[in-house]
Design a protein around this motif. Structure first.
Motif, PDB file in Angstrom:
ATOM      1  N   LEU A 179       0.743  -1.232  -0.166  1.00 33.17           N
ATOM      2  CA  LEU A 179      -0.044  -0.024   0.132  1.00 33.17           C
ATOM      3  C   LEU A 179       0.839   1.148  -0.111  1.00 33.17           C
ATOM      4  CD1 LEU A 179      -2.860  -0.871   2.607  1.00 33.17           C
ATOM      5  CD2 LEU A 179      -2.798  -1.186   0.150  1.00 33.17           C
ATOM      6  N   ASP A 180       2.104   1.091  -0.256  1.00 36.97           N
ATOM      7  CA  ASP A 180       3.126   2.343  -0.368  1.00 36.97           C
ATOM      8  C   ASP A 180       3.218   2.690   0.921  1.00 36.97           C
ATOM      9  OD1 ASP A 180       3.506   1.943  -3.078  1.00 36.97           O
ATOM     10  OD2 ASP A 180       1.734   3.102  -3.545  1.00 36.97           O
ATOM     11  N   GLY A 181       2.962   1.977   2.053  1.00 35.53           N
ATOM     12  CA  GLY A 181       3.126   2.663   3.466  1.00 35.53           C
ATOM     13  C   GLY A 181       2.101   3.556   4.016  1.00 35.53           C
ATOM     14  N   LEU A 182       1.026   3.403   3.170  1.00 39.57           N
ATOM     15  CA  LEU A 182       0.088   4.340   3.637  1.00 39.57           C
ATOM     16  C   LEU A 182      -0.984   3.708   4.808  1.00 39.57           C
ATOM     17  CD1 LEU A 182      -1.178   5.587   0.039  1.00 39.57           C
ATOM     18  CD2 LEU A 182       0.642   6.576   1.673  1.00 39.57           C
ATOM     19  N   LEU A 183      -1.886   4.504   5.288  1.00 39.33           N
ATOM     20  CA  LEU A 183      -2.787   3.753   6.186  1.00 39.33           C
ATOM     21  C   LEU A 183      -3.792   3.134   5.316  1.00 39.33           C
ATOM     22  CD1 LEU A 183      -3.370   6.558   8.914  1.00 39.33           C
ATOM     23  CD2 LEU A 183      -1.960   4.385   9.053  1.00 39.33           C
ATOM     24  N   ARG A 235       5.754   9.893  -1.007  1.00 39.70           N
ATOM     25  CA  ARG A 235       6.040  10.925  -1.911  1.00 39.70           C
ATOM     26  C   ARG A 235       7.762  10.713  -2.207  1.00 39.70           C
ATOM     27  NH1 ARG A 235       3.563  14.981  -0.084  1.00 39.70           N
ATOM     28  NH2 ARG A 235       1.938  14.991  -1.488  1.00 39.70           N
ATOM     29  N   ALA A 236       8.542  10.778  -1.002  1.00 42.75           N
ATOM     30  CA  ALA A 236      10.004  10.873  -1.251  1.00 42.75           C
ATOM     31  C   ALA A 236      10.506   9.480  -2.030  1.00 42.75           C
ATOM     32  CB  ALA A 236      10.641  10.865  -0.016  1.00 42.75           C
ATOM     33  N   GLN A 237       9.835   8.428  -1.935  1.00 44.09           N
ATOM     34  CA  GLN A 237      10.127   7.281  -2.418  1.00 44.09           C
ATOM     35  C   GLN A 237       9.405   7.182  -3.786  1.00 44.09           C
ATOM     36  OE1 GLN A 237       8.347   4.136   0.445  1.00 44.09           O
ATOM     37  NE2 GLN A 237      10.291   4.665   1.659  1.00 44.09           N
ATOM     38  N   GLY A 238       8.777   8.249  -4.283  1.00 44.58           N
ATOM     39  CA  GLY A 238       8.250   7.988  -5.825  1.00 44.58           C
ATOM     40  C   GLY A 238       7.007   7.091  -5.820  1.00 44.58           C
ATOM     41  N   ALA A 239       6.235   6.962  -4.799  1.00 39.01           N
ATOM     42  CA  ALA A 239       5.115   6.254  -4.862  1.00 39.01           C
ATOM     43  C   ALA A 239       4.067   6.643  -5.246  1.00 39.01           C
ATOM     44  CB  ALA A 239       4.961   5.241  -3.366  1.00 39.01           C
ATOM     45  N   LEU A 240       3.762   8.087  -5.065  1.00 39.65           N
ATOM     46  CA  LEU A 240       2.553   8.742  -5.643  1.00 39.65           C
ATOM     47  C   LEU A 240       2.639   9.155  -7.083  1.00 39.65           C
ATOM     48  CD1 LEU A 240       2.219  10.920  -2.363  1.00 39.65           C
ATOM     49  CD2 LEU A 240       1.500   8.616  -2.692  1.00 39.65           C
ATOM     50  N   ARG A 242       0.564  10.721 -10.517  1.00 39.55           N
ATOM     51  CA  ARG A 242       0.150  12.078 -11.056  1.00 39.55           C
ATOM     52  C   ARG A 242      -1.325  12.099 -10.381  1.00 39.55           C
ATOM     53  NH1 ARG A 242       1.616  13.334 -17.163  1.00 39.55           N
ATOM     54  NH2 ARG A 242       0.705  15.456 -16.463  1.00 39.55           N
ATOM     55  N   ALA A 243      -2.108  11.122 -10.709  1.00 39.87           N
ATOM     56  CA  ALA A 243      -3.421  11.127 -10.179  1.00 39.87           C
ATOM     57  C   ALA A 243      -3.604  11.189  -8.526  1.00 39.87           C
ATOM     58  CB  ALA A 243      -4.248   9.862 -10.511  1.00 39.87           C
ATOM     59  N   ASP A 244      -2.720  10.604  -8.115  1.00 35.25           N
ATOM     60  CA  ASP A 244      -2.597  10.595  -6.560  1.00 35.25           C
ATOM     61  C   ASP A 244      -2.366  12.018  -5.938  1.00 35.25           C
ATOM     62  OD1 ASP A 244      -3.040   8.027  -6.182  1.00 35.25           O
ATOM     63  OD2 ASP A 244      -0.659   7.566  -6.174  1.00 35.25           O
ATOM     64  N   GLU A 245      -1.563  12.720  -6.707  1.00 35.02           N
ATOM     65  CA  GLU A 245      -0.968  14.284  -6.287  1.00 35.02           C
ATOM     66  C   GLU A 245      -2.197  15.024  -6.646  1.00 35.02           C
ATOM     67  OE1 GLU A 245       1.117  14.873  -4.552  1.00 35.02           O
ATOM     68  OE2 GLU A 245       3.007  13.691  -5.092  1.00 35.02           O
ATOM     69  N   ALA A 246      -2.922  14.880  -7.819  1.00 35.20           N
ATOM     70  CA  ALA A 246      -3.945  15.713  -8.420  1.00 35.20           C
ATOM     71  C   ALA A 246      -5.192  15.529  -7.254  1.00 35.20           C
ATOM     72  CB  ALA A 246      -4.549  15.251  -9.603  1.00 35.20           C
ATOM     73  N   PHE A 247      -5.493  14.203  -6.613  1.00 36.64           N
ATOM     74  CA  PHE A 247      -6.596  13.961  -5.591  1.00 36.64           C
ATOM     75  C   PHE A 247      -6.020  14.905  -4.432  1.00 36.64           C
ATOM     76  CE2 PHE A 247      -7.725  11.904  -1.887  1.00 36.64           C
ATOM     77  CZ  PHE A 247      -9.081  11.898  -1.979  1.00 36.64           C
TER      78      PHE A 247
END
Length: 258
Positions: A179-183, A235-240, A242-247
């Motif tokens: 999950l890219d380390g997310l909750l 974000r630092a790991q490049g896991a996000l 363009r759609a993630d950043e837009a959201f």
């Protein structure tokens, strides 16, 4: 793997080893647990395992000698030589905080010896001579290391193959690299409407791409709100993407697109 636990209260572990889905790991022997009471290795009629601290002050300190004898008995039972000894872990406020990566590392190990401290702590001379690793659950103090040991055992046991009903379910846990380390996102079940509130339409749509996008966005939103440090790490790991950043940019939260 095998965990030997040094504890003055071995009876506390009985419910853990016999209850819940993780009992499969213990019953099958995937995670072998042996309990050792240092009082069994103490001398005198009272089998004393603690004494007052030098210099005065409140509380008692666990004696080094019963612990050393108990540890020697464990190493003999494990048939360990000087090389390849299992690490001795002490649960302590100065230890490294246990996290998902740490649990994964222990889950892939051959086990350890877990020392559950009590009272004001353990004689420092024993720690200096024998303890290899110190672990903390967080910035608070427990009455003993047993709860911390149970937390580690439970977290390790559920990662063993075949323990969970769905073998891949732990990959969708919060903090997991999958999950890219997310909750994790919220979850819903029947009925579709409960006390006037409906489950999210996306989850009822049957459209897998729509469902996965909803879940991804919920994970992003929850992580941004509650653990922005995890979001920054992803974000630092490049896991996000363009759609993630837009959201994230349209969320009414600090740290959106950063």
């Amino acid at each position: 793997m095998r965990f030997d636990i040094i504890t003055l209260f071995p009876e506390l572990f009985a419910p853990l080893l016999a209850s819940g889905v993780t009992r499969r790991a213990y019953a099958s022997g995937q995670v072998e647990v042996r309990l050792w009471n240092p009082r069994d290795h103490a001398e005198g009629n009272y089998r004393r395992v603690d004494d007052r601290p030098f210099g005065g002050g409140p509380g008692m300190v666990m004696l080094a000698e019963p612990l050393a004898r108990c540890l020697a008995a464990i190493r003999a039972a494990r048939s360990e030589g000087p090389e390849g000894q299992a690490p001795l872990v002490l649960f302590s406020p100065i230890g490294q905080r246990l996290d998902h990566a740490g649990v994964q590392a222990w889950a892939g190990s051959t086990g350890a010896i877990l020392l559950c401290g009590r009272y004001e702590g353990v004689d420092q001379r024993f720690i200096d001579r024998h303890v290899d690793v110190q672990i903390s659950l967080g910035d608070f103090v427990l009455s003993g290391g047993e709860i911390a040991a149970m937390a580690l055992l439970d977290a390790v046991a559920r990662l063993q193959p075949g323990v969970l009903h769905d073998a891949g379910s732990h990959q969708l846990d919060s903090f997991n690299p999958a999950l890219d380390g997310l909750l994790d996102c919220p979850h819903y079940t029947r009925p579709e409407v409960w006390q006037g509130e409906a489950a999210p339409p996306a989850l009822l749509s049957g459209h897998h791409a729509q469902i996965e996008r909803w879940r991804r966005e919920q994970r992003l939103a929850i992580t941004a709100r509650h653990r922005p440090d995890l979001l920054a790490q992803a974000r630092a790991q490049g896991a996000l993407g363009r759609a993630d950043e837009a959201f994230l940019a349209q969320l009414p939260l600090a740290g959106g697109a950063g």
